[in-house]
Scaffold this active site. Structure first.
Site, PDB file in Angstrom:
ATOM      1  N   GLU A 102      49.673  34.253  66.683  1.00 18.11           N
ATOM      2  CA  GLU A 102      50.177  35.118  67.742  1.00 18.11           C
ATOM      3  C   GLU A 102      49.760  36.565  67.498  1.00 18.11           C
ATOM      4  O   GLU A 102      49.376  37.283  68.428  1.00 18.11           O
ATOM      5  CB  GLU A 102      51.696  35.009  67.825  1.00 18.11           C
ATOM      6  CG  GLU A 102      52.189  33.644  68.278  1.00 18.11           C
ATOM      7  CD  GLU A 102      53.695  33.632  68.479  1.00 18.11           C
ATOM      8  OE1 GLU A 102      54.319  34.709  68.355  1.00 18.11           O
ATOM      9  OE2 GLU A 102      54.248  32.559  68.760  1.00 18.11           O
ATOM     10  N   GLU A 103      49.858  36.997  66.269  1.00 14.25           N
ATOM     11  CA  GLU A 103      49.521  38.386  65.926  1.00 14.25           C
ATOM     12  C   GLU A 103      48.075  38.710  66.284  1.00 14.25           C
ATOM     13  O   GLU A 103      47.777  39.774  66.851  1.00 14.25           O
ATOM     14  CB  GLU A 103      49.776  38.590  64.436  1.00 14.25           C
ATOM     15  CG  GLU A 103      49.478  39.977  63.905  1.00 14.25           C
ATOM     16  CD  GLU A 103      49.751  40.069  62.422  1.00 14.25           C
ATOM     17  OE1 GLU A 103      49.002  40.784  61.729  1.00 14.25           O
ATOM     18  OE2 GLU A 103      50.718  39.430  61.943  1.00 14.25           O
TER      19      GLU A 103
END
Length: 548
Positions: free
Chosen positions: A406-407
């Site tokens: 996600e990052e």
């Protein structure tokens, strides 16, 4: 399942699944409407394609008239033409754009000059509007579940939407005319809080029906305490968070590539594997013995230690490159809590930054990201309650691995928008600037080069959307996310260098966005995993790494 290995996967809802067609759109619209109403605002459906956001009590800075029609030609005219976005996504983006234009961009030049921005003020504005918890859970326990578990009606503060909404928010934050503020926001939403949010959403309320003994009640109680003290105020913008992972000599260590990859595979396997403890021990033995390609002992890099003393940890060590560090109210700290195997001796701890012994050594002067404060932090016998551990003790490294996808996708989404803006502003400038009796843009080498760069941006956007679509279905997109991160960092360097050249002397000043992007974007190939780390992960998936 990470926290309660005995549960069967088919007993829990499939979080990653998305419905398709009108039913899915209705579900997301209902969820957005319900959650924003709970947060103090309301969404009224005016028609199938338009939404109107109104403020209840004047807390939210949301647009009064929101249309899903995009403002530029870069986005499709209707949501049905988009790969991952619906009308709700465009409504959310439009509302965020209002805040950016009114509350952020008018002050960017001042913040860049001062080397800081008022994080508490900006985060409160964004949090009140719901943008700091777009995909964070909002839990409303039904009366039936309350009776069976005797739980409380609790809310986690988020909107409860899927990760595609976070990507939409990240893209829109790309309209901020600097890289430091979006980065600080990303740390708050996608680096410091995901582990805590995942713990809360994992154990409550879906697991309440299966947990009745006192141990589980203690677990729920501790999670609720952490949520109330750290997660909820972070989502609402009342507290600023930072992430304490990197240390001097402990960043993107290329010699840990294979181990990192194995850990990521392990995390995904854990979510699907009922016999987690047996698998955990098996893989841990492989890593330590080197049979699966495990390399160095990560304990040699992460040196910050948290030693248990009764009901408290005594923390000593330091963290480097801490974004939001000088303004943060609390830190999500990765520290060694035991002398066990390197992948199982680390824990994530919620550490208030106002505790005795927490020392901000210095504010780091950086090449770019000027408006974002970056600090070096030291801990000298800092005492933190043991209840502040996120999830299980010793699982901190695993929790960090889980959020990397996600990052990295979030970072790519943010920079794609800015690259579009850089190209468009370069086109406008080169159309006005003349050389050899004609606009710079009319020279074939210039407009051909801009065409090449725009093509590369569109290809990166397609990769981003594909990875996001697969991710929200529950797939492991580690390879695609690594590819997107690698390409995003390299394309940002290539694009900023080429476009800056066409600005001539103006490009060498601090008065234009392209020069700021030239400085700020360099970080993408370094932070959140250097290019070499991404190449190692991709090579591992391609099975091209050398074997011993």
């Amino acid at each position: 399942l990470m926290f309660y290995p005995g549960l069967k996967p088919d007993l829990l809802p499939k979080v990653g699944d998305r419905q398709r067609g009108p039913m899915r759109m209705r579900t997301q619209a209902d969820r957005l409407s319900t959650n924003m109403a709970l947060r103090g605002g309301a969404v009224r459906v005016i028609s199938r394609h338009f939404y109107k956001f109104t403020s209840l009590g004047g807390d939210r800075l949301l647009s009064e008239n929101v249309s899903s029609k995009p403002e530029t030609s870069k986005a499709p005219e209707t949501a049905s033409d988009d790969l991952i976005y619906t009308q709700e996504h465009f409504a959310l983006k439009e509302s965020l754009r209002k805040i950016i234009d009114q509350e952020i961009n008018p002050h960017v030049e001042q913040w860049e000059t001062e080397g800081n921005f008022p994080a508490h003020k900006i985060f409160k504005i964004l949090g009140s509007a719901g943008f700091l918890g777009v995909n964070k859970p909002v839990v409303i326990v039904s009366q039936r579940k309350q009776e069976r578990w005797r739980g409380n009606r609790e809310e986690y503060g988020g909107l409860g939407l899927d990760f595609s909404y976070s990507i939409a928010v990240s893209e829109e934050l790309g309209h901020i005319r600097c890289g430091g503020v979006p980065m600080a926001i990303g740390v708050q939403t996608d680096m410091a809080t995901p582990a805590l949010a995942r713990m809360c959403s994992t154990i409550c309320p879906a697991l309440m029906l299966f947990c009745h003994h006192s141990g589980c009640r203690v677990w729920f109680g501790r999670a609720n305490e952490l949520k109330k003290e750290f997660l909820l105020p972070s989502i609402m913008g009342d507290k600023v968070a930072c992430l304490g992972v990197s240390e001097v000599g402990a960043g993107s260590d290329v010699s840990q590539l294979l181990k990192d990859h194995l850990e990521i595979q392990w995390c995904w396997k854990m979510i699907e594997e009922p016999e987690i403890r047996q698998f955990n021990n098996h893989l841990g033995a492989d890593i330590l013995s080197g049979e699966k390609g495990g390399m160095m002992n990560v304990t040699d890099c992460i040196k910050t230690k948290a030693v248990r003393d009764g009901d408290e940890y005594v923390i000593n060590g330091g963290k480097m490159w801490t974004t939001n560090g000088t303004q943060a109210d609390w830190m999500c700290l990765l520290a060694n809590t035991s002398d066990g195997p390197p992948h199982r001796n680390k824990s994530l701890i919620c550490l208030p930054m106002n505790l005795p012994g927490v020392n901000i050594a210095r504010k780091i002067d950086k090449l770019g990201m000027w408006s974002s404060d970056t600090a070096e932090v030291f801990f000298d016998d800092v005492r933190v309650p043991c209840k502040n551990v996120i999830g299980q003790e010793g699982m901190g490294f695993t929790y960090q691995m889980l959020q990397f996808q996600e990052e990295r996708l979030w970072a790519v989404a943010n920079i794609v928008t800015t690259m579009d803006i850089i190209i468009q502003e370069t086109i406008q400038y080169t159309r006005q600037r003349k050389i050899f009796k004609q606009p710079v843009l009319y020279h074939q080498s210039v407009h051909f080069r801009l065409a090449e760069l725009q093509t590369e941006v569109e290809l990166l956007r397609s990769l981003l959307y594909r990875a996001t679509a697969l991710y929200i279905k529950g797939n492991d997109v580690t390879k695609l996310a690594s590819m997107a991160k690698l390409k995003g960092g390299r394309l940002a360097r290539e694009l900023s260098d080429s476009c800056l050249q066409y600005w001539g002397g103006m490009g060498f000043t601090s008065d234009v966005l392209v020069s700021r992007f030239y400085r700020d974007s360099r970080l993408l190939s370094i932070g959140a995993g250097a290019d070499e780390v991404m190449l190692g992960i991709i090579s591992k998936y391609m099975d091209t790494l050398p074997r011993k």
